[in-house]
Design a protein around this motif. Structure first.
Motif, PDB file in Angstrom:
ATOM      1  N   VAL A  43       0.867  -1.176   0.000  1.00  0.00           N
ATOM      2  CA  VAL A  43       0.000   0.000   0.000  1.00  0.00           C
ATOM      3  C   VAL A  43       0.906   1.228   0.000  1.00  0.00           C
ATOM      4  CG1 VAL A  43      -0.178   0.016   2.524  1.00  0.00           C
ATOM      5  CG2 VAL A  43      -1.913   1.177   1.172  1.00  0.00           C
ATOM      6  N   ILE A  44       0.516   2.249  -0.763  1.00  0.00           N
ATOM      7  CA  ILE A  44       1.340   3.451  -0.895  1.00  0.00           C
ATOM      8  C   ILE A  44       0.533   4.692  -0.543  1.00  0.00           C
ATOM      9  CG2 ILE A  44       2.771   2.439  -2.707  1.00  0.00           C
ATOM     10  CD1 ILE A  44       1.159   4.169  -4.729  1.00  0.00           C
ATOM     11  N   ILE A  45       1.254   5.739  -0.184  1.00  0.00           N
ATOM     12  CA  ILE A  45       0.659   7.080  -0.127  1.00  0.00           C
ATOM     13  C   ILE A  45       0.693   7.619  -1.545  1.00  0.00           C
ATOM     14  CG2 ILE A  45       0.883   9.408   0.814  1.00  0.00           C
ATOM     15  CD1 ILE A  45       2.410   8.102   3.191  1.00  0.00           C
ATOM     16  N   ASN A  61      -3.916   0.605  -2.627  1.00  0.00           N
ATOM     17  CA  ASN A  61      -3.413  -0.763  -2.571  1.00  0.00           C
ATOM     18  C   ASN A  61      -2.979  -1.185  -3.966  1.00  0.00           C
ATOM     19  OD1 ASN A  61      -2.887  -3.484  -2.279  1.00  0.00           O
ATOM     20  ND2 ASN A  61      -4.810  -3.969  -1.239  1.00  0.00           N
ATOM     21  N   THR A  62      -1.674  -1.281  -4.176  1.00  0.00           N
ATOM     22  CA  THR A  62      -1.145  -1.637  -5.500  1.00  0.00           C
ATOM     23  C   THR A  62      -1.050  -3.147  -5.709  1.00  0.00           C
ATOM     24  OG1 THR A  62       1.174  -1.718  -4.815  1.00  0.00           O
ATOM     25  CG2 THR A  62       0.284   0.436  -5.401  1.00  0.00           C
ATOM     26  N   GLY A  72       5.279  -0.445  14.425  1.00  0.00           N
ATOM     27  CA  GLY A  72       6.137   0.718  14.219  1.00  0.00           C
ATOM     28  C   GLY A  72       6.906   0.712  12.919  1.00  0.00           C
ATOM     29  N   GLY A  73       6.857  -0.387  12.169  1.00  0.00           N
ATOM     30  CA  GLY A  73       7.558  -0.440  10.895  1.00  0.00           C
ATOM     31  C   GLY A  73       6.971   0.528   9.886  1.00  0.00           C
ATOM     32  N   VAL A  74       7.842   1.258   9.172  1.00  0.00           N
ATOM     33  CA  VAL A  74       7.390   2.255   8.203  1.00  0.00           C
ATOM     34  C   VAL A  74       7.067   1.560   6.880  1.00  0.00           C
ATOM     35  CG1 VAL A  74       7.997   4.337   6.908  1.00  0.00           C
ATOM     36  CG2 VAL A  74       8.729   4.074   9.295  1.00  0.00           C
ATOM     37  N   VAL A  75       5.845   1.722   6.405  1.00  0.00           N
ATOM     38  CA  VAL A  75       5.395   1.126   5.150  1.00  0.00           C
ATOM     39  C   VAL A  75       5.653   2.074   3.986  1.00  0.00           C
ATOM     40  CG1 VAL A  75       3.396   0.227   3.897  1.00  0.00           C
ATOM     41  CG2 VAL A  75       3.658  -0.234   6.350  1.00  0.00           C
TER      42      VAL A  75
END
Length: 614
Positions: free
Chosen positions: A462-464, A487-488, A562-565
């Motif tokens: 998933v992206i911004i 959601n790619t 806490g992991g950065v997506v």
């Protein structure tokens, strides 16, 4: 069961119009219309498999095997606690707690009354309560059946006045007619100094638990504040004294310890040489067999409980006799600042915290799945199955890949006291996975993951995709700020507990059950005034604002651990113009002004960059 239900199926591709049907049996009380609307009021509990079918104008069809689980009617038992900052104190507390020309603290009393009334909790532990008259006014404003008292009320607490004066902060209790009061006492008085002069209030009740009238103990605590080493040591000693008391006097009792613990669970608010010290509550965390901080999920997700700090300092601790009945996903921080103007300066600098429990059913052994509750998992990765149990010796772990038609044994026998089993996701591509934990002594005693689980061979992503930080000059102001996710991947993605951050603070926590389908957007606005009610694929920030700077800032999407997506940083903005990936929806593309991508169109939240629908 017994609650109205409505959802609408969607499909991608095909030529309109699309027509929906099903094979099998729907849950009793539900119907499926030809336009894909599944609605009605379920009349019977149980798990019902069916197949949804969609047909396009050319006769092309697609289908999906689905499982609908209708839960029996539950009357959840809800517990609340709240630090009501210097409640009713004449010269301390929120600066604007009194309205112009009003009686002292009328805004604080009214705000607290409205929040407690609307929350529907059966019992409240309250701290920093000062004025008895204001407390009585609050209680009088609640629905009939609420009773309560402060710790200096000698009608309930014989030693109350000798330990708490009228002008001091003190704990208090509110409870409704589902609980029967038995007794109250101030405990750990020898350690009062370590509690900052506020020893805990213990209240003994009976209430209906699994079909029987059973004892329930509620302890309201308010530990020593501040970050200095002396205060840190006081919290450590208070925690040690509290655990010793529980171990000695209530070793097999149903106990809730609720209130303002004034420190966090992952590490302390106190530091030494710039390094955070261990949490002062390690003694409880190191004894998971007997004690559980239900609010640990708030710490893990950085869902703060005060208006000013990111730390979680208001906690619910329960004994194992209570933990097994705690509802997964049932911990909630209320945000009255979204509806009460100037909340921090009129009502409190803390937010209320709720926890929920399922006390229905019959007495005896039981088991409850706590993870996974749903979500998407990649083949070959570890998947932790966790549970709580009471009166069960060993459990069997089972899984289904077809919504329950066939169950496979994952682990034939695991000690129930272990509470966890790590499983490697098998090489199965399915969106119909369920996991259940079964008592090996009685196969009718089991619990199943409530949400839908997907196993996929492709890593979901998933992206911004778009964000607007410099909101247009419209009513609602910063409510028009937004962040659009996309959601790619090829599998749905469960966003429950995921968090949107700006550069420094969490601004939105995705609610339990939030699932982003492949090829679909989800837009988070700064507030509900930013979009028309009912807009699909759209939510308002849970914190009441996205708080994005107009000059420069960053937006981060983080998992609950806490992991950065994904992360987007910007260094300038244009009034009312968003930035968008170019090409649109491309995972690794850079950002440009929306007007550069699509001239004449300033933004397109929830739609493609050219304004077209997804």
């Amino acid at each position: 069961m017994g609650e109205p239900y409505a959802m609408t199926f969607t499909a991608s591709g095909g030529r309109a119009p699309l027509t929906w049907s099903f094979t099998g049996t729907l849950a009793a009380g539900l119907t499926l219309s030809t336009d894909g609307a599944l609605s009605g009021t379920p009349t019977a509990a149980g798990t019902v498999p069916f197949t949804a079918i969609v047909r396009d104008a050319d006769g092309q069809t697609a289908s999906a095997r689905l499982l609908m689980r209708v839960e029996p009617t539950l009357s959840l038992f809800t517990v609340g606690h709240w630090n009501l900052e210097w409640f009713g104190a004449p010269n301390q507390g929120p600066a604007n707690s009194t309205s112009d020309g009003g009686v002292p603290d009328d805004l604080q009393v009214a705000g607290a009354t409205n929040v407690i009334r609307d929350a529907g909790a059966h019992v409240w532990g309250l701290v920093e309560m000062v004025d008895t008259a204001d407390f009585n006014t609050l209680m009088a404003g609640l629905p009939g059946g609420y009773r309560g008292f402060l710790a200096n009320n000698t009608t309930y607490v014989l030693s109350g006045t000798s330990l708490y004066s009228a002008g001091e902060q003190k704990p208090g209790i509110l409870y409704d007619s589902s609980l029967t009061y038995r007794s109250a006492q101030i405990i750990l008085t020898a350690q009062a100094a370590d509690f900052g002069g506020r020893p805990p209030l213990r209240v003994d009740f009976t209430t209906r638990i699994h079909g029987e009238d059973a004892p329930l103990v509620v302890i309201v605590t308010h530990m020593k504040a501040f970050e200095d080493m002396t205060s840190y040591g006081q919290r450590q000693r208070s925690s040690a004294a509290l655990k010793s008391y529980l171990d000695q006097w209530l070793p097999e009792a149903r106990v809730l310890v609720i209130g303002d613990w004034n420190d966090d669970l992952d590490h302390s608010i106190s530091t030494q040489n710039g390094v955070a010290l261990p949490t002062p509550f390690l003694n409880f965390l190191d004894d998971p067999t007997h004690y559980t901080f239900l609010t640990k999920v708030l710490t893990d997700a950085t869902i703060r409980t005060t208006t000013e700090y990111n730390e979680v300092i208001d906690h619910t601790l329960v004994t194992d006799e209570v933990a097994v009945d705690a509802v997964p996903g049932g911990v909630q921080v209320l945000r009255p600042d979204a509806t009460i103007p100037d909340y921090a300066r009129t009502v409190s600098d803390h937010y209320p915290v709720l926890t929920r429990y399922d006390l229905s059913g019959v007495p005896g052994p039981r088991v409850r799945v706590t993870e996974p509750l749903g979500g998407t998992f990649v083949v070959g990765t570890p998947l932790a199955v966790t549970w709580r149990s009471a009166g069960v010796s060993t459990v069997r772990i089972e899984a289904t890949y077809d919504s329950g038609d066939i169950w496979s044994v994952v682990a034939p026998s695991v000690s129930a006291s272990a509470g966890t089993f790590t499983w490697t996701v098998p090489d199965v591509e399915s969106d119909l996975v369920r996991v259940r934990v079964v008592d090996t002594a009685n196969a009718s005693r089991f619990d199943m993951s409530p949400g839908r689980i997907w196993f996929t061979r492709a890593e979901p992503r998933v992206i911004i995709n778009e964000l607007l930080a410099n909101e247009p000059a419209l009513p609602g102001g910063t409510a028009h700020e937004f962040v659009e996710l996309y959601n790619t991947g090829t599998a749905p993605l469960d966003l429950s507990g995921w968090i949107l951050w700006d550069a420094l603070n969490p601004q939105h926590v995705f609610a339990a059950g939030t699932v982003l389908q492949p090829g679909r957007p989800l837009v988070v606005f700064g507030g509900p005034a930013g979009f028309p009610a009912g807009t699909p694929d759209t939510v308002a920030a849970s914190s009441g604002s996205l708080s994005l700077n107009n000059t420069s800032d960053s937006v981060q999407l983080k998992r609950p651990d806490g992991g950065v997506v994904d992360r987007v940083e910007y260094f300038s903005t244009v009034d009312a113009v968003s930035i968008n990936r170019s090409p649109d929806l491309s995972p690794d593309a850079s950002f440009v002004l929306h007007t550069t991508l699509t001239p004449g169109l300033q933004s397109s939240p929830g739609r493609r960059a050219d304004g077209g629908a997804f």
